[in-house]
Motif scaffolding. Structure first.
Motif, mmCIF file in Angstrom:
data_model
loop_
_atom_site.group_PDB
_atom_site.id
_atom_site.type_symbol
_atom_site.label_atom_id
_atom_site.label_comp_id
_atom_site.label_asym_id
_atom_site.label_seq_id
_atom_site.Cartn_x
_atom_site.Cartn_y
_atom_site.Cartn_z
ATOM 1 N N MET A 164 34.368 -9.023 -20.900
ATOM 2 C CA MET A 164 33.784 -8.616 -19.620
ATOM 3 C C MET A 164 34.337 -9.469 -18.477
ATOM 4 O O MET A 164 34.701 -8.957 -17.414
ATOM 5 C CB MET A 164 32.257 -8.757 -19.669
ATOM 6 C CG MET A 164 31.552 -7.753 -20.540
ATOM 7 S SD MET A 164 29.829 -8.227 -20.826
ATOM 8 C CE MET A 164 29.180 -8.244 -19.161
ATOM 9 N N THR A 165 34.378 -10.762 -18.715
ATOM 10 C CA THR A 165 34.851 -11.696 -17.684
ATOM 11 C C THR A 165 36.305 -11.419 -17.322
ATOM 12 O O THR A 165 36.666 -11.384 -16.140
ATOM 13 C CB THR A 165 34.715 -13.147 -18.179
ATOM 14 O OG1 THR A 165 33.384 -13.365 -18.638
ATOM 15 C CG2 THR A 165 35.028 -14.135 -17.077
ATOM 16 N N LYS A 166 37.132 -11.194 -18.351
ATOM 17 C CA LYS A 166 38.555 -10.978 -18.107
ATOM 18 C C LYS A 166 38.807 -9.671 -17.365
ATOM 19 O O LYS A 166 39.571 -9.634 -16.399
ATOM 20 C CB LYS A 166 39.314 -11.000 -19.439
ATOM 21 C CG LYS A 166 39.424 -12.399 -20.026
ATOM 22 C CD LYS A 166 40.083 -12.393 -21.391
ATOM 23 C CE LYS A 166 40.207 -13.828 -21.931
ATOM 24 N NZ LYS A 166 40.703 -13.859 -23.312
ATOM 25 N N VAL A 167 38.172 -8.584 -17.810
ATOM 26 C CA VAL A 167 38.439 -7.295 -17.180
ATOM 27 C C VAL A 167 37.803 -7.194 -15.805
ATOM 28 O O VAL A 167 38.255 -6.421 -14.960
ATOM 29 C CB VAL A 167 37.988 -6.136 -18.097
ATOM 30 C CG1 VAL A 167 36.474 -5.909 -18.029
ATOM 31 C CG2 VAL A 167 38.722 -4.845 -17.732
ATOM 32 N N SER A 168 36.772 -7.979 -15.537
ATOM 33 C CA SER A 168 36.123 -7.934 -14.221
ATOM 34 C C SER A 168 37.089 -8.374 -13.119
ATOM 35 O O SER A 168 36.981 -7.948 -11.969
ATOM 36 C CB SER A 168 34.880 -8.827 -14.203
ATOM 37 O OG SER A 168 35.215 -10.197 -14.297
ATOM 38 N N LYS A 169 38.053 -9.222 -13.486
ATOM 39 C CA LYS A 169 39.011 -9.714 -12.496
ATOM 40 C C LYS A 169 40.046 -8.649 -12.129
ATOM 41 O O LYS A 169 40.649 -8.720 -11.061
ATOM 42 C CB LYS A 169 39.701 -10.970 -13.028
ATOM 43 C CG LYS A 169 38.741 -12.139 -13.226
ATOM 44 C CD LYS A 169 39.397 -13.294 -13.949
ATOM 45 C CE LYS A 169 38.389 -14.406 -14.233
ATOM 46 N NZ LYS A 169 38.977 -15.495 -15.044
ATOM 47 N N ALA A 170 40.259 -7.690 -13.034
ATOM 48 C CA ALA A 170 41.168 -6.564 -12.753
ATOM 49 C C ALA A 170 40.303 -5.405 -12.286
ATOM 50 O O ALA A 170 39.991 -4.490 -13.051
ATOM 51 C CB ALA A 170 41.955 -6.201 -14.011
ATOM 52 N N ASP A 171 39.885 -5.436 -11.020
ATOM 53 C CA ASP A 171 38.788 -4.561 -10.599
ATOM 54 C C ASP A 171 39.179 -3.114 -10.325
ATOM 55 O O ASP A 171 38.357 -2.331 -9.853
ATOM 56 C CB ASP A 171 38.063 -5.152 -9.381
ATOM 57 C CG ASP A 171 38.925 -5.199 -8.132
ATOM 58 O OD1 ASP A 171 40.087 -4.766 -8.213
ATOM 59 O OD2 ASP A 171 38.436 -5.668 -7.096
ATOM 60 N N ASP A 284 37.904 4.622 -3.433
ATOM 61 C CA ASP A 284 38.293 3.440 -4.210
ATOM 62 C C ASP A 284 37.118 3.105 -5.125
ATOM 63 O O ASP A 284 36.185 2.409 -4.729
ATOM 64 C CB ASP A 284 38.602 2.279 -3.270
ATOM 65 C CG ASP A 284 38.824 0.973 -4.013
ATOM 66 O OD1 ASP A 284 39.223 1.020 -5.199
ATOM 67 O OD2 ASP A 284 38.572 -0.097 -3.426
ATOM 68 N N VAL A 285 37.160 3.641 -6.313
ATOM 69 C CA VAL A 285 36.040 3.499 -7.252
ATOM 70 C C VAL A 285 36.559 3.044 -8.602
ATOM 71 O O VAL A 285 37.545 3.583 -9.107
ATOM 72 C CB VAL A 285 35.281 4.840 -7.434
ATOM 73 C CG1 VAL A 285 34.176 4.692 -8.466
ATOM 74 C CG2 VAL A 285 34.705 5.305 -6.108
ATOM 75 N N ARG A 286 35.912 2.032 -9.159
ATOM 76 C CA ARG A 286 36.241 1.659 -10.534
ATOM 77 C C ARG A 286 35.411 2.528 -11.475
ATOM 78 O O ARG A 286 34.204 2.682 -11.288
ATOM 79 C CB ARG A 286 35.905 0.199 -10.809
ATOM 80 C CG ARG A 286 36.170 -0.170 -12.259
ATOM 81 C CD ARG A 286 35.677 -1.540 -12.611
ATOM 82 N NE ARG A 286 36.623 -2.169 -13.525
ATOM 83 C CZ ARG A 286 36.872 -3.452 -13.577
ATOM 84 N NH1 ARG A 286 36.257 -4.265 -12.764
ATOM 85 N NH2 ARG A 286 37.744 -3.942 -14.417
ATOM 86 N N ILE A 287 36.056 3.067 -12.503
ATOM 87 C CA ILE A 287 35.370 3.904 -13.479
ATOM 88 C C ILE A 287 35.133 3.104 -14.759
ATOM 89 O O ILE A 287 36.065 2.536 -15.334
ATOM 90 C CB ILE A 287 36.181 5.172 -13.809
ATOM 91 C CG1 ILE A 287 36.385 6.028 -12.556
ATOM 92 C CG2 ILE A 287 35.482 5.981 -14.902
ATOM 93 C CD1 ILE A 287 35.126 6.606 -11.978
#
Length: 458
Positions: A164-171, A284-287
């Motif tokens: 979760m922490t790692k992918v949160s940075k690639a928003d 601009d939406v993260r899915i």
């Protein structure tokens, strides 16, 4: 940590110089001090990793200096040296935090070996602190914004938090969360959102199975006033609501094929068009999508578009079922007890050891959600100050790992003993009522009455 900074504190100049000369051949950075006041000045000005410390010193003895150093610079490691073979001083030095102790005289090669051991210890300690600090910061933020349900001490849940922490940075990266019902997929999605740079924007959750095909475009993209019968006012769609934030698509595998193609187009073009409008709106939406099904199998069977699957599955996080992280059950139990007791305005009860044992052995088909519901029901039923198994009706019903023989032998509550005996008979007969009644030597009707009395659902 290529070059360690070492401070040698000894009142014998010849001894200090000898150590310095020897250690500098191995590229160590060596500082020298003849008394504690000089050493403290060096500590203020330089980052010191290891102190080589004599026990007998002017101004204050080595043990006092050691205590002060550990108070002011707890991460600095200390190797004690003395020519005075005082065993009490050795023990005291170790208690105060010294990592090594050498009596004079000693070989410089032994000193070097001790420094290398201390170097490895410092390196491992720093890595551990970095991991713990990172996890603590993440855990705190998740607890504050999401809750404890995805927290735990197990390796499995820590790996989920790490992902979760790692992918949160690639928003901008799409995420697919998989896991059984009740494992906390939406909580993980919310956690990713709150850990990302999008945290101040909107997080919008949608249950895809509840969206009818006829309303798909209107709900996701919005519509203009008068676009169709009943469109009495302009409506903003979910993509616009979540613009700049995160759109969580739960049960994505339940989405109809027509809706899948429309969604794919938006994900690729990053723009929508309201129903009845002529212009496009860039979004601009993260899915983040989630499913409890084997989505790979679904697209193999042509029930889910492979191109949408690959678009959503840029980064996958699988949440393990609760039965695969049983060590987290006591912590979750404690959390739910406190949370629900507060909601019910009840004093937090103590928990009988048999409850923790039974919960830890149960296989939890409903995962964390089921545990929460169990705790809530038990707290509602409990009027006293202690939660026992009688408030968890049917807990061992589908778990043959919970052995009841010894507990029944020591149990003097007749109703509870009868309930557990019925449960064991059901397990033995694979939950066939007629065979269970025959095994218990009672009628089928009598068994039904007891099942209802003890809240055992089949």
């Amino acid at each position: 940590m290529e070059n360690l900074n070492i401070l040698v504190l000894d009142d014998e100049r010849v001894f200090r110089d000898e150590i310095k000369e020897f250690l500098e051949t191995d590229k160590f950075v060596v500082h020298l001090a003849g008394k504690p006041s000089e050493a403290f000045e060096i500590l203020k000005q330089s980052e010191i990793d290891i102190i080589i410390l004599d026990l007998k010193l002017p101004e204050m003895d080595g043990l006092t200096f050691l205590q002060k150093v550990k108070e002011l610079y707890p991460d600095v490691e200390v190797i004690m040296i003395t020519g005075h073979g005082d065993m009490d001083a050795v023990i005291q030095a170790m208690r105060y935090g010294a990592v090594e102790f050498f009596p004079k005289p000693f070989r410089l090669i032994d000193m070097k070996a001790a420094i290398q051991r201390t170097k490895r210890y410092i390196s491992l300690s720093n890595k551990y602190k970095e991991v713990e600090h990172s996890y603590a910061l993440v855990s705190k933020e998740l607890r504050d914004n999401v809750g404890y349900e995805i927290m735990g001490n197990s390796k499995a849940i820590k790996q989920v938090v790490d992902l979760m922490t790692k992918v949160s940075k690639a928003d901008s990266t799409s995420v697919l969360i998989t896991g059984e019902s009740g494992t906390g997929k939406e909580l993980v999605a919310r956690g990713i959102h709150y850990l990302s740079s999008r945290k101040n924007a909107y997080f919008h959750a949608i249950n895809c199975s509840a969206v009818p095909e006829a309303l798909f475009e209107s709900e996701f993209f919005g519509h203009k006033k008068g676009a169709f019968t009943g469109a009495n006012e302009e409506k903003i769609g979910w993509f616009e609501i979540a613009n700049g934030g995160t759109l969580f698509l739960d049960e994505i595998a339940e989405m109809e094929s027509f809706m899948q193609s429309k969604l794919l187009r938006v994900l690729e073009d990053k723009k929508i068009r309201r129903v009845g409008a002529n212009n496009d709106i860039f979004v601009d939406v993260r899915i983040i999508a989630a499913t409890n099904q084997d989505i790979q199998k679904l697209f193999d069977e042509n029930k889910f578009r492979s191109d949408l699957y690959y678009r959503l599955n840029s980064f996958e996080i699988h949440i393990p079922p609760l039965r695969d992280r049983r060590e987290d059950i006591p912590m979750l139990l404690d959390y739910f007890l406190k949370l629900i007791s507060q909601k019910l305005n009840k004093k937090i009860p103590t928990v009988d050891a048999s409850v923790v044992k039974a919960l830890s052995a149960y296989h939890f088909p409903g995962n964390v959600r089921e545990l929460r519901n169990m705790v809530e029901r038990a707290l509602i039923l409990c009027d006293g100050n202690k939660l026992t198994l009688k408030f968890f009706a049917g807990l061992p019903l589908i778990d043959e790992d919970v052995t009841l023989d010894n507990e029944i032998e020591e149990l003097f509550d007749l109703d509870e003993a009868e309930k557990r005996l019925i449960v064991k008979a059901l397990q033995k007969t694979d939950y066939k009522k007629s065979e269970t009644a025959q095994l218990l030597n009672i009628t089928r009707q009598s068994l039904d009455r007891r099942l209802e009395k003890y809240g055992i659902d089949l």
